[in-house]
Design an enzyme around this catalytic site. Structure first.
Site, short mmCIF file in Angstrom:
data_model
loop_
_atom_site.label_atom_id
_atom_site.label_comp_id
_atom_site.label_asym_id
_atom_site.label_seq_id
_atom_site.Cartn_x
_atom_site.Cartn_y
_atom_site.Cartn_z
N HIS A 1 49.86 40.33 36.35
CA HIS A 1 50.95 40.72 35.43
C HIS A 1 50.66 40.26 33.99
O HIS A 1 51.56 39.82 33.27
CB HIS A 1 52.31 40.23 35.94
N HIS B 1 58.48 33.21 33.05
CA HIS B 1 57.68 32.42 32.10
C HIS B 1 58.60 31.86 31.02
O HIS B 1 58.50 32.22 29.85
CB HIS B 1 56.59 33.29 31.48
N HIS C 1 42.64 32.55 36.15
CA HIS C 1 42.75 32.41 34.70
C HIS C 1 43.28 31.05 34.31
O HIS C 1 44.01 30.41 35.08
CB HIS C 1 43.62 33.52 34.08
N GLU D 1 49.30 31.08 40.45
CA GLU D 1 50.18 32.25 40.62
C GLU D 1 49.82 33.04 41.89
O GLU D 1 50.64 33.78 42.42
CB GLU D 1 50.08 33.18 39.41
FE LIG Z 1 52.20 34.77 34.81
#
Ligand SMILES: [Fe+2]
Length: 312
Positions: A12, A59, A196, A243
């Site tokens: 996302h 977030h 990431h 995540e």
């Molecule tokens: Fe995220």
């Protein structure tokens, strides 16, 4: 009865939303990313789900450090896009399905998963970007093709839930959906990742080998993933790689054996590996789709021809 028919894993990355909103999808850098979702949009248009459950993480848009629910289920009638610092994304307000959401909340909580119930919640790129990638661009004054039930998971502040807890929550959601009396076709998204890290000395870390093994196991042998400790995600997939536990909620909500409909992986988008997979439950009575390698197929055809020649 309602039924979960398929699961979608999808990164996302916020920059994907920015590329969409700023008309950059035709640029060579972004064409590579968006091109990988053409088949997915077609599949979604053919599948025509009645409801989508979208597992994502907030977030610091709907929640902040003041309030950190581990699992927060959206039971509202609608979910507006959040202002993430540059105004809300130009996407439609997502319509909810409060009846199904409350049913899921009841079933899952009585199954001893302590969800937070959200009767008012804004949603950020964690949910809206995968919606765009699978449903395409939808005018902000229009509607997404189906109602949405958001499930926000805390993977931002330590401690996030374990992969095993996520997988078992997926199972409880599958049971909840299956006991809902309305005849609904449901899909479930697991979003985030893949590898990431956005800050610190290892910022920009991408581990394609880890990501691809994760996708392989997600499809064929998810039990290999459920006991991966947090520290392994951190070390192998970067700080934000955690995540990926949200994909295990999606996988837990599917049957043990699934068909892998489609997969796409590319690096990078922004500083993130983009992963995507569509896994479908098998219709009752259908056999597994086996993809026999073309070379083996030709060999067998040649052998059959040889036998027929000898006989004739
Ligand atoms: Fe995220």
């Amino acid at each position: 009865m309602a039924k979960i028919v398929a699961g979608i894993g999808c990164s996302h990355v916020p920059a994907i939303g920015a590329a969409l909103d700023n008309g950059k999808t035709g640029e060579p850098y972004w064409r590579r990313v968006f091109g990988g979702f053409e088949r997915s949009k077609q599949w979604m248009a053919e599948t025509k789900p009645d409801v989508a459950i979208v597992v994502y993480n907030d977030h610091a848009s709907a929640f902040s450090t003041d309030l950190i629910p581990t699992f927060a289920l959206g039971c509202a009638t609608e979910f507006p896009p959040a202002d993430e610092g540059w105004g809300p994304r130009p996407v439609p307000v997502a319509k909810g399905d409060p009846d199904l959401a409350v049913h899921i909340a009841q079933s899952v909580i009585l199954d001893e998963f302590d969800l937070t119930i959200c009767n008012k919640m804004e949603v950020d790129h964690g949910m809206t970007v995968p919606m765009n990638l699978l449903f395409g661009t939808v005018d902000k004054n229009s509607h997404w093709p189906c109602p949405v039930i958001p499930l926000a998971v805390n993977v931002v502040m330590y401690p996030p839930p374990t992969g095993h807890r996520c997988f078992m929550l997926g199972r409880a959601i599958r049971k909840a959906v299956a006991s809902y009396p309305e005849d609904l076709k449901v899909v479930i998204f697991g979003t985030g990742g893949l590898s990431h890290q956005i800050s610190g000395p290892r910022a920009g870390l991408i581990n394609s080998k880890w990501d691809k093994a994760f996708l392989d196991n997600l499809s064929k042998d998810p039990q290999k993933l459920v006991r991966i400790p947090h520290v392994d995600y951190m070390r192998e997939a970067g700080a934000e790689g955690i995540e990926m536990v949200m994909w295990l909620i999606m996988r837990g909500a599917l049957d043990e054996k699934v068909d892998e409909v489609y997969r796409f992986y590319t690096v990078p988008a922004s500083n993130t590996a983009v992963g995507h997979i569509i896994l479908a439950n098998r219709a009752k009575g259908s056999k597994a789709r086996k993809h026999k390698p073309a070379a083996a197929k030709h060999k067998r055809a040649a052998a059959r021809a040889k036998v027929q020649q000898v006989r004739s």
